[in-house]
Design a protein around this motif. Sequence first.
Motif, PDB file in Angstrom:
ATOM      1  N   PRO A  45     -58.845 -40.706 -16.256  1.00  0.00           N
ATOM      2  CA  PRO A  45     -57.535 -40.740 -16.924  1.00  0.00           C
ATOM      3  C   PRO A  45     -56.704 -39.486 -16.687  1.00  0.00           C
ATOM      4  O   PRO A  45     -55.478 -39.543 -16.665  1.00  0.00           O
ATOM      5  CB  PRO A  45     -57.900 -40.895 -18.397  1.00  0.00           C
ATOM      6  N   LEU A  46     -57.388 -38.359 -16.460  1.00  0.00           N
ATOM      7  CA  LEU A  46     -56.659 -37.094 -16.292  1.00  0.00           C
ATOM      8  C   LEU A  46     -56.110 -36.945 -14.880  1.00  0.00           C
ATOM      9  O   LEU A  46     -54.922 -36.630 -14.698  1.00  0.00           O
ATOM     10  CB  LEU A  46     -57.578 -35.912 -16.624  1.00  0.00           C
ATOM     11  N   LEU A  47     -56.931 -37.141 -13.884  1.00  0.00           N
ATOM     12  CA  LEU A  47     -56.463 -36.914 -12.517  1.00  0.00           C
ATOM     13  C   LEU A  47     -55.483 -37.990 -12.055  1.00  0.00           C
ATOM     14  O   LEU A  47     -54.776 -37.805 -11.067  1.00  0.00           O
ATOM     15  CB  LEU A  47     -57.643 -36.790 -11.549  1.00  0.00           C
ATOM     16  N   SER A  48     -55.456 -39.120 -12.758  1.00  0.00           N
ATOM     17  CA  SER A  48     -54.496 -40.162 -12.397  1.00  0.00           C
ATOM     18  C   SER A  48     -53.085 -39.848 -12.892  1.00  0.00           C
ATOM     19  O   SER A  48     -52.121 -40.515 -12.496  1.00  0.00           O
ATOM     20  CB  SER A  48     -54.943 -41.512 -12.957  1.00  0.00           C
ATOM     21  N   ARG A  49     -52.946 -38.837 -13.758  1.00  0.00           N
ATOM     22  CA  ARG A  49     -51.630 -38.499 -14.325  1.00  0.00           C
ATOM     23  C   ARG A  49     -51.163 -37.079 -13.972  1.00  0.00           C
ATOM     24  O   ARG A  49     -49.971 -36.778 -14.054  1.00  0.00           O
ATOM     25  CB  ARG A  49     -51.679 -38.615 -15.860  1.00  0.00           C
ATOM     26  N   SER A  50     -52.069 -36.207 -13.563  1.00  0.00           N
ATOM     27  CA  SER A  50     -51.708 -34.799 -13.344  1.00  0.00           C
ATOM     28  C   SER A  50     -52.163 -34.325 -11.972  1.00  0.00           C
ATOM     29  O   SER A  50     -53.341 -34.443 -11.624  1.00  0.00           O
ATOM     30  CB  SER A  50     -52.340 -33.928 -14.427  1.00  0.00           C
ATOM     31  N   ARG A  51     -51.212 -33.782 -11.204  1.00  0.00           N
ATOM     32  CA  ARG A  51     -51.552 -33.219  -9.896  1.00  0.00           C
ATOM     33  C   ARG A  51     -52.433 -31.985 -10.054  1.00  0.00           C
ATOM     34  O   ARG A  51     -53.393 -31.793  -9.288  1.00  0.00           O
ATOM     35  CB  ARG A  51     -50.282 -32.848  -9.150  1.00  0.00           C
ATOM     36  N   ALA A 105     -45.332 -28.352 -20.874  1.00  0.00           N
ATOM     37  CA  ALA A 105     -46.735 -28.558 -20.502  1.00  0.00           C
ATOM     38  C   ALA A 105     -46.860 -29.603 -19.401  1.00  0.00           C
ATOM     39  O   ALA A 105     -47.709 -29.473 -18.493  1.00  0.00           O
ATOM     40  CB  ALA A 105     -47.536 -28.975 -21.726  1.00  0.00           C
ATOM     41  N   SER A 106     -46.049 -30.650 -19.457  1.00  0.00           N
ATOM     42  CA  SER A 106     -46.089 -31.666 -18.401  1.00  0.00           C
ATOM     43  C   SER A 106     -45.629 -31.078 -17.069  1.00  0.00           C
ATOM     44  O   SER A 106     -46.130 -31.452 -16.004  1.00  0.00           O
ATOM     45  CB  SER A 106     -45.220 -32.860 -18.790  1.00  0.00           C
ATOM     46  N   GLU A 107     -44.685 -30.159 -17.118  1.00  0.00           N
ATOM     47  CA  GLU A 107     -44.261 -29.473 -15.899  1.00  0.00           C
ATOM     48  C   GLU A 107     -45.378 -28.576 -15.383  1.00  0.00           C
ATOM     49  O   GLU A 107     -45.608 -28.486 -14.162  1.00  0.00           O
ATOM     50  CB  GLU A 107     -43.010 -28.648 -16.184  1.00  0.00           C
ATOM     51  N   TYR A 108     -46.062 -27.929 -16.289  1.00  0.00           N
ATOM     52  CA  TYR A 108     -47.188 -27.058 -15.928  1.00  0.00           C
ATOM     53  C   TYR A 108     -48.305 -27.853 -15.258  1.00  0.00           C
ATOM     54  O   TYR A 108     -48.904 -27.396 -14.280  1.00  0.00           O
ATOM     55  CB  TYR A 108     -47.705 -26.372 -17.197  1.00  0.00           C
ATOM     56  N   LEU A 109     -48.559 -29.081 -15.749  1.00  0.00           N
ATOM     57  CA  LEU A 109     -49.632 -29.936 -15.213  1.00  0.00           C
ATOM     58  C   LEU A 109     -49.148 -30.822 -14.070  1.00  0.00           C
ATOM     59  O   LEU A 109     -49.949 -31.594 -13.516  1.00  0.00           O
ATOM     60  CB  LEU A 109     -50.211 -30.808 -16.329  1.00  0.00           C
ATOM     61  N   GLU A 110     -47.849 -30.710 -13.738  1.00  0.00           N
ATOM     62  CA  GLU A 110     -47.250 -31.482 -12.643  1.00  0.00           C
ATOM     63  C   GLU A 110     -47.435 -32.983 -12.856  1.00  0.00           C
ATOM     64  O   GLU A 110     -47.904 -33.725 -11.981  1.00  0.00           O
ATOM     65  CB  GLU A 110     -47.864 -31.062 -11.291  1.00  0.00           C
ATOM     66  N   MET A 111     -47.008 -33.467 -14.002  1.00  0.00           N
ATOM     67  CA  MET A 111     -47.133 -34.887 -14.351  1.00  0.00           C
ATOM     68  C   MET A 111     -45.829 -35.612 -13.995  1.00  0.00           C
ATOM     69  O   MET A 111     -45.081 -36.063 -14.852  1.00  0.00           O
ATOM     70  CB  MET A 111     -47.451 -35.029 -15.848  1.00  0.00           C
ATOM     71  N   ASN A 112     -45.584 -35.731 -12.688  1.00  0.00           N
ATOM     72  CA  ASN A 112     -44.349 -36.346 -12.211  1.00  0.00           C
ATOM     73  C   ASN A 112     -44.561 -37.822 -11.880  1.00  0.00           C
ATOM     74  O   ASN A 112     -45.651 -38.384 -12.068  1.00  0.00           O
ATOM     75  CB  ASN A 112     -43.810 -35.583 -11.008  1.00  0.00           C
ATOM     76  N   ILE A 121     -43.231 -36.203 -17.691  1.00  0.00           N
ATOM     77  CA  ILE A 121     -42.032 -35.395 -17.412  1.00  0.00           C
ATOM     78  C   ILE A 121     -40.780 -36.221 -17.652  1.00  0.00           C
ATOM     79  O   ILE A 121     -39.832 -35.776 -18.316  1.00  0.00           O
ATOM     80  CB  ILE A 121     -42.073 -34.862 -15.967  1.00  0.00           C
ATOM     81  N   LYS A 122     -40.764 -37.438 -17.117  1.00  0.00           N
ATOM     82  CA  LYS A 122     -39.593 -38.296 -17.258  1.00  0.00           C
ATOM     83  C   LYS A 122     -39.379 -38.708 -18.716  1.00  0.00           C
ATOM     84  O   LYS A 122     -38.246 -38.708 -19.214  1.00  0.00           O
ATOM     85  CB  LYS A 122     -39.766 -39.535 -16.383  1.00  0.00           C
ATOM     86  N   GLN A 123     -40.441 -39.040 -19.406  1.00  0.00           N
ATOM     87  CA  GLN A 123     -40.338 -39.471 -20.800  1.00  0.00           C
ATOM     88  C   GLN A 123     -39.831 -38.326 -21.692  1.00  0.00           C
ATOM     89  O   GLN A 123     -38.953 -38.528 -22.532  1.00  0.00           O
ATOM     90  CB  GLN A 123     -41.713 -39.946 -21.311  1.00  0.00           C
ATOM     91  N   ALA A 124     -40.366 -37.133 -21.499  1.00  0.00           N
ATOM     92  CA  ALA A 124     -39.953 -35.990 -22.319  1.00  0.00           C
ATOM     93  C   ALA A 124     -38.516 -35.588 -22.029  1.00  0.00           C
ATOM     94  O   ALA A 124     -37.750 -35.261 -22.948  1.00  0.00           O
ATOM     95  CB  ALA A 124     -40.892 -34.812 -22.078  1.00  0.00           C
ATOM     96  N   GLU A 125     -38.122 -35.626 -20.755  1.00  0.00           N
ATOM     97  CA  GLU A 125     -36.761 -35.261 -20.399  1.00  0.00           C
ATOM     98  C   GLU A 125     -35.765 -36.252 -20.983  1.00  0.00           C
ATOM     99  O   GLU A 125     -34.690 -35.871 -21.452  1.00  0.00           O
ATOM    100  CB  GLU A 125     -36.623 -35.201 -18.882  1.00  0.00           C
ATOM    101  N   SER A 126     -36.119 -37.532 -20.952  1.00  0.00           N
ATOM    102  CA  SER A 126     -35.237 -38.559 -21.507  1.00  0.00           C
ATOM    103  C   SER A 126     -35.046 -38.373 -23.009  1.00  0.00           C
ATOM    104  O   SER A 126     -33.920 -38.447 -23.525  1.00  0.00           O
ATOM    105  CB  SER A 126     -35.821 -39.948 -21.217  1.00  0.00           C
TER     106      SER A 126
END
Length: 621
Positions: A45-51, A105-112, A121-126
Motif C-alpha cells: 500500500p505504501l510503495l504504490s502511492r509514494s515514490r 508531507a505528500s510533497e515530501y513523499l512525492e505522492m503525485n 497531492i492533488k486532493q490536498a491542493e484542491s
Amino acid sequence: MACMKLGSKADVFHLDGHTWLCSTGLSSDVCIEVGETSFHLHKFPLLSRSRLLEKLIREFSGNEKCVLQLQTIPGGAKTFLRIAKFCYDVKLELTATNVVSLRCASEYLEMNEDYGEGNLIKQAESFLNEVFGSWVGTFKALETCEDALPLAEELHIVSRCIDCLATKACAEPVLMSPVSTVLWNGIHSTSKPHTPTEDWWYEDVAFLKLPLFKRFMLAVATKGMKPERISEVVMFYTKRHIPLNGRQSSFQNGNNRTHGSTLHVTSDADQRTLLEEIVRLLPNQKGVTPTKFLLRLLRTSMILQASPSCRENLERKIGAQFDQAVLEDLLITNMGYSMETLYDTDCVQRIIDHFVLMDQDQNDSTLNPLVHEGQLVRDSHSFTPMTMVANLVDSYLAEVAPDVNLKLPKFLSLAAVIPEYARALDDGIYRAIDIYLKAHPWLTDSEREQLCRIMNCQKLSLEASTHAAQNERLPLRVIVQVLFFEQLRLRTSVAGWLFVSDNLENSQNHSGNLVPRNDCMIPISSGGDQNVTVNDMSGRVSELEKECLNMKQEIEKLVKTKGSWDNFYNRFALKLKVKPFDLKSVKMPCNGLEVKTPRKAVSNGKQIPDTCKLDDRIPDL
C-alpha cells in the motif's frame, strides 16, 4: 467549517504504547519510525502511492524486516498516520487545520499522479483552494504553516494564505448572510442580518506570531489599506503582546482562544525585539497614530532598553505631532545611568527640537514669512500648533522646576527652544521661573537675571504683573521693569479714554447739546451714579510716573554705592503694593462715533504730563 472526506474503509489502525499497528490479518513487513513513534505496516500500500517510500523500500536489502526512518517528514507522526490511512483507503477527513501539513508531507513523499489517480497531492491542493475561500479557514491554515516549514514556504502556501487574508481585510464589510435557527417549539426563524465593523478581523490577527504579522501588515499596506487602519491594527497587536505600563505581560486575562498560536509571558529581550519591530511597522504619516500611544511606547522602550534607533524613531514621530501631546504623558521618569534629575528632560528637549525644526521647514515651504520689528508674521493656521506647544512647554517647565537637581542651563535650554512669537502671554513662563527660583534659592544675582531674560515683561497679564511687582524672589531690575511697563500701559489707556471724552464733547457741542467742561466729568453710565474725573486719572498717572523715576534714581544710587538691594525694598515696599486702577470697570459708550488714536491726550486744554518718555525706558534684561 468545510472538510473533504476521503477513503471508504473502516479504521484498521490501533495504538499500542508508542506503536501503531494495522490489523488487516497480514503480518507487517515494514516498520517506519517517525520520532518516538513506530508504524508497523505493509510494503505494497505504501510503495504504490509514494515514490520516496518505493525508493527506500527497494534500497533496503536483507532478510530482516524493513525499517525506515522518516524523522524530517512535515507534521510528524500525527500527519504520517493520516497518510498511512490514505494509502490503506481508510476513511479520512481533510480540514483547514490539517490540510497544510498533509499537502507538505505528500510533497515530501512525492505522492503525485504517477502513483495513482487522485493521489494525495492533488486532493490536498484542491481542498486548500477551497479553504482560501473563507477567512476562518485561511487563518487556521496559516497558523499551522509553522509546523510544516520549510516546505510550506517553498510551496508558497504561507504567501498564498497571507495574500488571501490581506485581500479580505482590505475589502469593505458586507451584510452577514441570514442565519436560520430552529426554536424550541419547532418554528423556524431567520435572525436579522447585521453589519460587521471594520475591526472584525483585528482579534484574529493579534494572535499571529511576529514574523507572520509583519508579512500580513506589509501585504495590506501594499493592497492600499489606509494608514489610519494600519495604525489601529498595530496598536491592537501591541496592547496584546507588550505591557505598556510594566514589565509583566499584560495578556494574562481569560480571553483564551482555540487557535494554534498562544501568548506567553516573554522575556525582556523578546519584548524588546517585538517593540522595535512594531515601531518599524507604524505608518510615518503625521497624525495617524495617537501621540499618547507613541509616548507610552517611548516610555516602554526606555524600560526595555530598546536600541537608540528605535527611540530616535519614536521621538521623531512624536515631534512631528507634538501639539497633540498632553502634560501628563511628558513626565517621563529618568531611567538613565546618571539619574541626576527626576524627569528625562533631555528626551523632551529632543522631541521639542524635532517639532520646531519640522514647523520651520513646513512654514518655509508653504509660506513667505515677513520679518517686522524682529518678529515673524505668520497666518493663524501655522501659528496655532506652535502656540499650543509653547503653552505645553511652559506647563512642563513648571512641573520640572521644583527638582533641585535641574541645572539652570537645562532649564534655560528648554525654555529658549520656543520662539518668542509663539507666546501670546508670558504668564506661563513667569510661573515656571517663579517656581524654579523658589526651589533654587542659592542662585546668584547674575543667574537670577539670566533666568529672567527668557521672560518678556511687556507680555505679562495684569494679574501676573501685580504678582511680579511684589515678588521678592525676582531681581530688582525685573520688578522695576514690570512696574514701568504697567505704568506705560495705564498711561496709554487713560490717554485713550480722554481722547474719547474730547470727541464725545465736541460731537455734543456741534449737535447743540453743550456739556459744561468745568467739571471735566466723563459719563460712565446713563444713571450717572458712577463718574470718574479726568483730573483724578491724570493724578494717578502722574503719581505712577513719579514713582518710576524715583525708582530709577534709587537704582542708579545703589549701583554707584554698591549697596544692598534690601535698601530698595525697605524704601519702596509700600509703593509696590499700590492698587492698580481698574479701567475694565469703566464703560464708555461711543455711540457710533469714529475714534482715532491720539498722539497726545489733552484734558481741559492741558496736555497730560509726559514725565516718562519712551527714551527713558529701562533697558531690557
